[in-house]
Design a protein around this motif. Structure first.
Motif, short mmCIF file in Angstrom:
data_model
loop_
_atom_site.label_atom_id
_atom_site.label_comp_id
_atom_site.label_asym_id
_atom_site.label_seq_id
_atom_site.Cartn_x
_atom_site.Cartn_y
_atom_site.Cartn_z
N ARG A 25 34.20 -19.98 -4.83
CA ARG A 25 33.66 -21.14 -5.54
C ARG A 25 34.78 -22.10 -5.92
N GLU A 26 35.91 -21.57 -6.37
CA GLU A 26 37.05 -22.43 -6.73
C GLU A 26 37.59 -23.16 -5.50
N MET A 27 37.67 -22.47 -4.36
CA MET A 27 38.15 -23.07 -3.12
C MET A 27 37.21 -24.19 -2.67
N THR A 28 35.91 -23.94 -2.77
CA THR A 28 34.94 -24.93 -2.32
C THR A 28 34.93 -26.14 -3.25
N ALA A 29 35.05 -25.89 -4.55
CA ALA A 29 35.10 -27.00 -5.52
C ALA A 29 36.32 -27.87 -5.26
N GLU A 30 37.45 -27.25 -4.93
CA GLU A 30 38.66 -28.01 -4.62
C GLU A 30 38.46 -28.85 -3.36
N LYS A 31 37.80 -28.27 -2.37
CA LYS A 31 37.54 -29.00 -1.13
C LYS A 31 36.65 -30.21 -1.39
N ILE A 32 35.66 -30.03 -2.27
CA ILE A 32 34.78 -31.15 -2.63
C ILE A 32 35.57 -32.25 -3.34
N GLN A 33 36.37 -31.85 -4.31
CA GLN A 33 37.13 -32.84 -5.09
C GLN A 33 38.15 -33.58 -4.24
N ASN A 34 38.67 -32.92 -3.21
CA ASN A 34 39.69 -33.54 -2.36
C ASN A 34 39.09 -34.38 -1.23
N ALA A 35 37.79 -34.35 -1.06
CA ALA A 35 37.16 -35.11 0.02
C ALA A 35 37.37 -36.61 -0.20
N ILE A 36 37.68 -37.32 0.88
CA ILE A 36 37.91 -38.76 0.76
C ILE A 36 36.86 -39.57 1.51
N THR A 37 35.94 -38.88 2.20
CA THR A 37 34.86 -39.58 2.90
C THR A 37 33.53 -38.90 2.61
N LEU A 38 32.47 -39.65 2.75
CA LEU A 38 31.13 -39.09 2.58
C LEU A 38 30.86 -38.03 3.64
#
Length: 256
Positions: free
Chosen positions: A85-98
């Protein structure tokens, strides 16, 4: 108000997609939904997961690589679940495109993603991802989170030139004023769905692909006016017509 526009139907849309709002109000809340197990071992229902087995780090203090990785069942391994969950949340927060946020979501959840993300999306992005979510879904007309009325309104609001590929749009605008259409209704599927075709053989294939003995699908037919056709997609070679079925007079024309 500077980032607001109105589409042809008077619906308020953003000029530019608000990625931060989608992250905070859609992507992250999706992550924290319960993981629901199925009757098939390790298969689960969740917007980001098809299986409960995921790769996590053996030692969280070090980067995850082939030497620092294990496969864990997050339904039983709570520490692995927290790490995933922490890894996925970080991936979401780091996303720069829709697109990064969108492709993280399983295909069967993408229309639901649009349902909640729509108010933070530009008309261009909404039209683009509505088309993708529709054609990539196995059975979009039976999405429990999106009513037929909602889906019809989405197609009415979408920018048709963005919604469809150039070749598909050309077919769409050249449709006759009235045409005969067909829908193959296989076992357990919605008879009044939005997906139709002008190709009878295609409808027959959809109707009977899951037949079991005397339990068989059937083909529906109708005459539709051009203005009730909401889109045309040939992405998968199916000559699909998305049709407003609210006033359609439907007849069953064949059983196998």
């Amino acid at each position: 108000m500077k980032n607001l526009i109105f589409d042809n139907g008077g619906t308020i849309m953003l000029k530019q997609t608000d990625l931060t709002e989608i992250k905070n109000n859609v992507s992250l809340p999706f992550l924290y939904l319960d993981i629901e197990p199925t009757n098939i071992p390790f298969c689960v229902f969740h917007p980001y997961l098809e299986t409960s087995t995921v790769a996590v780090a053996l030692d969280k203090s070090k980067p995850m690589d082939s030497h620092n990785m294990k496969i864990a069942d997050i339904l039983t391994d709570k520490e692995a679940y927290v790490q995933w969950r922490e890894m996925t949340a970080e991936k979401i927060q780091n996303a720069i495109t829709l697109r990064e946020l969108y492709i993280m979501v399983r295909k069967s959840y993408r229309l639901t993603f649009l349902k909640y993300a729509k108010k933070y999306m530009s008309s261009k992005d909404f039209s683009t991802y509505l088309a993708d979510a529709w054609v990539s879904s196995e059975n979009p007309s039976q999405d429990a989170n999106c009513s037929l009325g909602m889906l019809i309104s989405w197609f009415e609001q979408a920018d048709k030139k963005i919604l469809m590929e150039t070749e598909d749009y050309q077919v769409y605008v050249s449709l006759p004023d009235e045409l005969r259409i067909y829908r193959g209704v296989t076992l357990g599927r919605e008879p009044n769905g939005l997906s139709w075709t002008s190709n009878l053989e295609t409808a027959k294939w959809f109707a009977h692909r899951y037949d079991r003995g005397n339990n068989q699908g059937y083909v529906e037919a109708a005459i539709v006016k051009k203005e009730e056709v909401l889109a045309y997609f040939n992405t998968r070679g199916e000559d699909e017509l998305v049709v407003n079925v609210r006033n359609l007079e439907i007849e069953v024309i064949t059983k196998k």
